[in-house]
Design a protein around this motif. Sequence first.
Motif, PDB file in Angstrom:
ATOM      1  N   PHE A  40     -10.107  -2.506 -10.243  1.00 35.91           N
ATOM      2  CA  PHE A  40      -8.885  -1.888  -9.747  1.00 35.91           C
ATOM      3  C   PHE A  40      -8.429  -2.479  -8.416  1.00 35.91           C
ATOM      4  CE2 PHE A  40      -7.852   1.735 -12.442  1.00 35.91           C
ATOM      5  CZ  PHE A  40      -8.981   1.792 -13.242  1.00 35.91           C
ATOM      6  N   GLY A  41      -7.114  -2.484  -8.235  1.00 38.02           N
ATOM      7  CA  GLY A  41      -6.538  -2.766  -6.936  1.00 38.02           C
ATOM      8  C   GLY A  41      -6.587  -1.527  -6.061  1.00 38.02           C
ATOM      9  N   PRO A  42      -6.141  -1.638  -4.799  1.00 37.65           N
ATOM     10  CA  PRO A  42      -6.228  -0.519  -3.858  1.00 37.65           C
ATOM     11  C   PRO A  42      -5.185   0.560  -4.068  1.00 37.65           C
ATOM     12  CG  PRO A  42      -5.224  -2.411  -2.812  1.00 37.65           C
ATOM     13  CD  PRO A  42      -5.674  -2.873  -4.165  1.00 37.65           C
ATOM     14  N   GLN A  70     -13.229  -2.047 -15.975  1.00 36.55           N
ATOM     15  CA  GLN A  70     -11.984  -2.457 -15.330  1.00 36.55           C
ATOM     16  C   GLN A  70     -12.173  -2.594 -13.825  1.00 36.55           C
ATOM     17  OE1 GLN A  70      -8.661  -0.039 -16.547  1.00 36.55           O
ATOM     18  NE2 GLN A  70      -9.172  -0.197 -18.711  1.00 36.55           N
ATOM     19  N   GLY A 104      -8.878   1.940  -4.407  1.00 36.43           N
ATOM     20  CA  GLY A 104      -8.819   1.962  -5.863  1.00 36.43           C
ATOM     21  C   GLY A 104     -10.150   2.416  -6.443  1.00 36.43           C
ATOM     22  N   LEU A 105     -10.258   2.418  -7.761  1.00 36.98           N
ATOM     23  CA  LEU A 105     -11.489   2.852  -8.419  1.00 36.98           C
ATOM     24  C   LEU A 105     -12.488   1.709  -8.503  1.00 36.98           C
ATOM     25  CD1 LEU A 105      -9.279   4.921  -9.439  1.00 36.98           C
ATOM     26  CD2 LEU A 105     -10.756   5.196 -11.440  1.00 36.98           C
ATOM     27  N   ARG A 140       0.835  -1.205   0.000  1.00 39.09           N
ATOM     28  CA  ARG A 140       0.000   0.000   0.000  1.00 39.09           C
ATOM     29  C   ARG A 140       0.872   1.259   0.000  1.00 39.09           C
ATOM     30  NH1 ARG A 140      -5.347  -0.134   1.236  1.00 39.09           N
ATOM     31  NH2 ARG A 140      -5.238   1.906   0.269  1.00 39.09           N
ATOM     32  N   LEU A 149      -1.788   2.503  -9.710  1.00 37.54           N
ATOM     33  CA  LEU A 149      -2.974   1.669  -9.684  1.00 37.54           C
ATOM     34  C   LEU A 149      -2.885   0.594 -10.750  1.00 37.54           C
ATOM     35  CD1 LEU A 149      -5.630   4.494  -9.325  1.00 37.54           C
ATOM     36  CD2 LEU A 149      -5.152   2.761  -7.626  1.00 37.54           C
ATOM     37  N   TYR A 206     -16.508   6.060 -12.778  1.00 40.33           N
ATOM     38  CA  TYR A 206     -15.885   5.320 -11.693  1.00 40.33           C
ATOM     39  C   TYR A 206     -15.860   6.213 -10.448  1.00 40.33           C
ATOM     40  CZ  TYR A 206     -13.986   1.783 -14.897  1.00 40.33           C
ATOM     41  OH  TYR A 206     -13.838   0.766 -15.802  1.00 40.33           O
TER      42      TYR A 206
END
Lengths: 110, 115
Positions: free
Chosen positions: A101-103, A99, B43-44, A9, A90, B36
């Motif tokens: 997304f990861g954090p 899509q 994240g998004l 992170r 990201l 988004y």
Amino acid sequence: DVKVTQSSRYLVKRTGEKVFLECVQDMDHENMFWYRQDPGLGLRLIYFSYDVKMKEKGDIPEGYSVSREKKERFSLILESASTNQTSMYLCASSFDLGQFFGPGTRLTVL
Amino acid sequence: AQSVTQLDSQVPVFEEAPVELRCNYSSSVSVYLFWYVQYPNQGLQLLLKYLSGSTLVKGINGFEAEFNKSQTSFHLRKPSVHISDTAEYFCAVRSLKTSYDKVIFGPGTSLSVIP
């Protein structure tokens, strides 16, 4: 539930270090993406991959490389980190039309 | 090539008031459109998308967006916002001719809901 994970992170590195950012998805998606996010600039595409060992440059590939040896894993490499690469990174994956997304990884280069 | 404009970088709004976040795009070909949301330190997450058909699209958390081809707009609306809607919102566009689900993102609009 779909999941995209990123190895860290928060990350702090020194100028000139080699940096690896890892991303793993568990959805068997063909496409994977790396973006950097900076205030006022939105998301900018660095690289993407549409299959194992296949990659294409995005809009800002300079100073970065990628690796995709397995379908679920997409790595972003900073060969020699510089202070202007301090950013939020990201990762995302997709099959089609949307899509996931990861954090995110907040990278600071000192 | 496509581009996305989000005219408002920051939008403050009182709780339970309506909100509209504006998005305009430019493209020489037909497009898919997305909104988004990014909550703090996350994240998004996909809110909604327009692919074809009805121009009014409903998404998660009570949001909706309307596609207007003549004005090349895809504005996001919610009739009554909650504190939990405080987040960054990104509009995105993808050409029908683009491969691999590659999209172009706008710069984002920061929505702040005031109690």
